[in-house]
Design an enzyme around this catalytic site. Structure first.
Site, short mmCIF file in Angstrom:
data_model
loop_
_atom_site.label_atom_id
_atom_site.label_comp_id
_atom_site.label_asym_id
_atom_site.label_seq_id
_atom_site.Cartn_x
_atom_site.Cartn_y
_atom_site.Cartn_z
N THR A 209 7.54 2.09 -49.61
CA THR A 209 7.70 2.72 -50.91
C THR A 209 9.13 2.62 -51.41
OG1 THR A 209 7.70 4.89 -51.98
CG2 THR A 209 7.99 4.90 -49.61
N ASP A 210 9.31 2.74 -52.73
CA ASP A 210 10.68 2.76 -53.27
C ASP A 210 11.40 4.07 -52.93
OD1 ASP A 210 9.31 4.47 -55.00
OD2 ASP A 210 9.88 3.41 -56.84
N GLU A 211 10.65 5.10 -52.49
CA GLU A 211 11.28 6.40 -52.24
C GLU A 211 12.30 6.35 -51.10
OE1 GLU A 211 8.93 9.88 -52.34
OE2 GLU A 211 7.67 9.15 -53.95
N TYR B 185 8.59 12.98 -46.45
CA TYR B 185 7.73 11.80 -46.63
C TYR B 185 8.58 10.53 -46.62
CZ TYR B 185 5.34 8.11 -49.24
OH TYR B 185 4.84 6.89 -49.64
N LYS C 24 8.76 7.33 -43.99
CA LYS C 24 8.51 5.94 -44.38
C LYS C 24 9.74 5.08 -44.05
CE LYS C 24 5.42 4.34 -46.28
NZ LYS C 24 4.13 3.75 -45.75
P1 NAD Z 1 -3.66 7.63 -49.65
O1 NAD Z 1 -3.13 8.95 -49.20
O2 NAD Z 1 -4.53 7.55 -50.84
O3 NAD Z 1 -4.43 6.91 -48.46
C1 NAD Z 1 -3.97 6.93 -47.14
C2 NAD Z 1 -5.12 6.51 -46.24
O4 NAD Z 1 -4.62 6.52 -44.88
C3 NAD Z 1 -6.31 7.45 -46.27
O5 NAD Z 1 -7.51 6.71 -46.36
C4 NAD Z 1 -6.23 8.21 -44.96
O6 NAD Z 1 -7.49 8.61 -44.45
C5 NAD Z 1 -5.56 7.18 -44.05
N1 NAD Z 1 -4.85 7.81 -42.94
C6 NAD Z 1 -3.98 8.86 -43.00
N2 NAD Z 1 -3.58 9.19 -41.76
C7 NAD Z 1 -4.17 8.32 -40.91
C8 NAD Z 1 -4.14 8.15 -39.49
N3 NAD Z 1 -3.42 8.96 -38.69
N4 NAD Z 1 -4.86 7.13 -38.95
C9 NAD Z 1 -5.60 6.30 -39.74
N5 NAD Z 1 -5.71 6.46 -41.06
C10 NAD Z 1 -4.99 7.44 -41.65
O7 NAD Z 1 -2.35 6.73 -49.83
P2 NAD Z 1 -2.02 5.60 -50.91
O8 NAD Z 1 -1.43 6.23 -52.10
O9 NAD Z 1 -3.17 4.69 -51.03
O10 NAD Z 1 -0.83 4.85 -50.14
C11 NAD Z 1 -1.11 3.80 -49.22
C12 NAD Z 1 0.21 3.28 -48.67
O11 NAD Z 1 1.02 2.79 -49.73
C13 NAD Z 1 1.04 4.31 -47.95
O12 NAD Z 1 1.65 3.70 -46.84
C14 NAD Z 1 2.08 4.72 -48.98
O13 NAD Z 1 3.27 5.15 -48.35
C15 NAD Z 1 2.29 3.42 -49.71
N6 NAD Z 1 2.71 3.53 -51.11
C16 NAD Z 1 2.02 4.32 -51.99
C17 NAD Z 1 2.41 4.36 -53.32
C18 NAD Z 1 1.68 5.21 -54.34
O14 NAD Z 1 2.13 5.35 -55.46
N7 NAD Z 1 0.52 5.77 -54.02
C19 NAD Z 1 3.51 3.61 -53.75
C20 NAD Z 1 4.20 2.83 -52.82
C21 NAD Z 1 3.78 2.79 -51.50
O1 DAU Z 2 7.40 5.95 -55.72
C1 DAU Z 2 6.32 5.68 -54.85
C2 DAU Z 2 5.70 6.99 -54.42
O2 DAU Z 2 5.03 7.52 -55.55
C3 DAU Z 2 4.74 6.84 -53.25
O3 DAU Z 2 5.45 6.40 -52.11
C4 DAU Z 2 4.04 8.17 -52.95
O4 DAU Z 2 3.08 7.99 -51.92
C5 DAU Z 2 3.38 8.66 -54.21
O5 DAU Z 2 2.80 9.93 -53.97
C6 DAU Z 2 4.37 8.75 -55.36
O6 DAU Z 2 5.33 9.80 -55.15
P1 DAU Z 2 5.81 10.79 -56.33
O7 DAU Z 2 6.33 12.03 -55.72
O8 DAU Z 2 6.66 10.08 -57.30
O9 DAU Z 2 4.36 11.02 -57.04
P2 DAU Z 2 3.65 12.33 -57.61
O10 DAU Z 2 2.43 11.86 -58.32
O11 DAU Z 2 3.50 13.40 -56.57
O12 DAU Z 2 4.69 12.86 -58.69
C7 DAU Z 2 5.11 12.04 -59.77
C8 DAU Z 2 6.14 12.85 -60.58
O13 DAU Z 2 5.46 13.95 -61.22
C9 DAU Z 2 7.23 13.48 -59.75
O14 DAU Z 2 8.45 13.49 -60.49
C10 DAU Z 2 6.76 14.90 -59.52
C11 DAU Z 2 6.01 15.21 -60.82
N1 DAU Z 2 4.88 16.17 -60.68
C12 DAU Z 2 3.94 15.91 -59.72
C13 DAU Z 2 2.87 16.78 -59.55
C14 DAU Z 2 1.84 16.52 -58.48
C15 DAU Z 2 4.77 17.26 -61.52
O15 DAU Z 2 5.64 17.49 -62.43
N2 DAU Z 2 3.73 18.12 -61.36
C16 DAU Z 2 2.77 17.94 -60.39
O16 DAU Z 2 1.84 18.78 -60.27
#
Ligand code: NAD
Ligand code: DAU
Length: 351
Positions: free
Chosen positions: A132-134, A157, A161
């Site tokens: 992730t970019d985080e 988190y 990562k």
């Molecule tokens: P998600 O939370 O929707 O899905 C995660 C999946 O992993 C789920 O199906 C869960 O059951 C499985 N999982 C969790 N713990 C596990 C374990 N111990 N063993 C096996 N499976 C397990 O997540 P997502 O948003 O689809 O993210 C997927 C990946 O991409 C993550 O590595 C996340 O860090 C990365 N990522 C997400 C975003 C985003 O915006 N969502 C952005 C950049 C990177």
């Molecule tokens: O940047 C990549 C990341 O993006 C991934 O690695 C993470 O898995 C993914 O969850 C996401 O993280 P963020 O914290 O940026 O996403 P989130 O949707 O939780 O929040 C987006 C923005 O909105 C953040 O500034 C927090 C704000 N927010 C979020 C929630 C859930 C609110 O203001 N209110 C809310 O209820």
């Protein structure tokens, strides 16, 4: 089958789009979906491909080395695309150890299994770690994250990562494990668990619940449609260089408030409500501790070297996303009952 690829976290949001893409694009490759089915994992996401002959699901918890080793003893893999993770920042603030267990220890368990399985034949094998970019921390008003930006994670988190990214790199340097890493910005699209900003707000607008905006709402994120991320993942898996990192982003920065107002306008139109009525649900709540002010990705390396660019505009992607949630209210309702409701009440004080 020509090859066998293990996709971890394939029942989650991004993972399910990756699994579908690979199953459909590569009928001669076996795609094994490993998932523990935590609250975020949902096999409903893959109903349309579960009968395909080149798809297989295994329920394995990557935090448990014995389960991972047993799977690798049973099956040989040509490559691993590793997405399984605890992914929600707010949950990491409540329970950091769960993030260490899955994101750090789980990744090391997979690395160990690959190292053992591939020790005599690393050639042509690949461990692809989705990050992730985080991990880069936060930006001020100016600048973009590049592949050489120093790691500076601020939440449990992102610290977990960042740690897993370091382990992947270390296994490459120390044991010669062939790997590639991508760091992506915020994804949105169908099948995202409704704890994340966009699906949570779509659902709350739909049912007339308050929209909880953290702090002043002037936080900035760079949004990418999930299918464009899945396409980038396939491209990097096939054509990325070993030992390299690629940043993936949407070239699409929005402050949370601007994004929320756009979402409200589109939802008013789709639901046939008076313009401005959804925006009345906006409620300012306590800020997230350690909240990163701004993320923005410089994705020119993947564009220049591999020819990837997002294929849909934000307006197109958001329309498709909203349409999907409005057509899949049963999917939403199954997830937003029971234990998720307890989490919601704890998180947002019963609003
Ligand atoms: P998600 O939370 O929707 O899905 C995660 C999946 O992993 C789920 O199906 C869960 O059951 C499985 N999982 C969790 N713990 C596990 C374990 N111990 N063993 C096996 N499976 C397990 O997540 P997502 O948003 O689809 O993210 C997927 C990946 O991409 C993550 O590595 C996340 O860090 C990365 N990522 C997400 C975003 C985003 O915006 N969502 C952005 C950049 C990177
Ligand atoms: O940047 C990549 C990341 O993006 C991934 O690695 C993470 O898995 C993914 O969850 C996401 O993280 P963020 O914290 O940026 O996403 P989130 O949707 O939780 O929040 C987006 C923005 O909105 C953040 O500034 C927090 C704000 N927010 C979020 C929630 C859930 C609110 O203001 N209110 C809310 O209820």
């Amino acid at each position: 089958m020509a090859e066998r690829i293990l996709v971890t976290g394939g029942a989650g949001f991004i993972g399910s789009h990756v699994v579908r893409l690979l199953v459909e694009r590569y009928p001669n490759s076996e795609i094994v979906n490993l998932d523990a089915l935590t609250y975020a994992g949902n096999l409903e996401n893959l109903r349309d491909v579960e009968q395909r002959p080149n798809y297989r699901f295994v329920r394995v918890d990557i935090g448990d080395a014995a389960q991972v080793d047993a799977l690798f003893a049973e099956m040989a893999f040509d490559g691993v695309i590793h997405l399984a993770a605890e992914s929600h920042v707010d949950r990491s603030i409540e329970d950091p150890l769960a993030f260490v267990r899955t994101n750090v220890i789980g990744t090391v368990n997979l690395l160990n299994a690959c190292r053992r399985q591939w020790k005599d034949a690393m050639e042509g094998k690949r461990f692809y770690h989705i990050s992730t970019d985080e991990v880069y921390g936060t930006l001020g008003k100016e600048g973009l994250f590049t592949e050489t930006t120093a790691y500076d994670p601020n939440s449990p988190y992102s610290a977990s990562k960042a740690s897993s990214d370091h382990f992947v790199r270390a296994y490459g340097e120390t044991y010669g494990l062939p790997y590639v890493v991508t760091n992506c910005s915020n994804n949105y699209g169908p099948n995202q668990f409704p704890e994340k900003l966009i699906p949570l707000f779509i659902n709350n607008i739909r049912i007339g619940k308050p929209l909880p905006v953290y702090g002043d709402g002037q936080y900035t994120r760079d949004w990418l449609f999930v299918l464009d991320h899945a396409l980038a993942i396939d491209l990097v898996y096939r054509q990325g260089k070993n030992g390299e990192t690629y940043n993936i982003g949407g070239f699409n920065e929005w402050t949370n408030l601007d994004l929320i107002h756009l979402l409200c306008r589109v939802m008013d139109r789709k639901l046939g409500r008076t313009e401005g009525s959804s925006a009345e649900l906006i409620t300012y709540v306590k800020d997230r501790p350690g909240h990163d002010r701004r993320y923005a990705i410089d994705a020119t390396k993947i564009e220049r070297e591999l020819g990837w660019r997002p294929s849909v505009t934000f307006e197109q992607g958001l329309e498709q996303t909203i349409d999907w949630y409005l057509a899949n209210t049963e999917w939403l309702e199954n997830l937003t009952s029971g234990r998720y409701q307890e989490y919601y009440d704890r998180m947002y004080g019963g609003r």
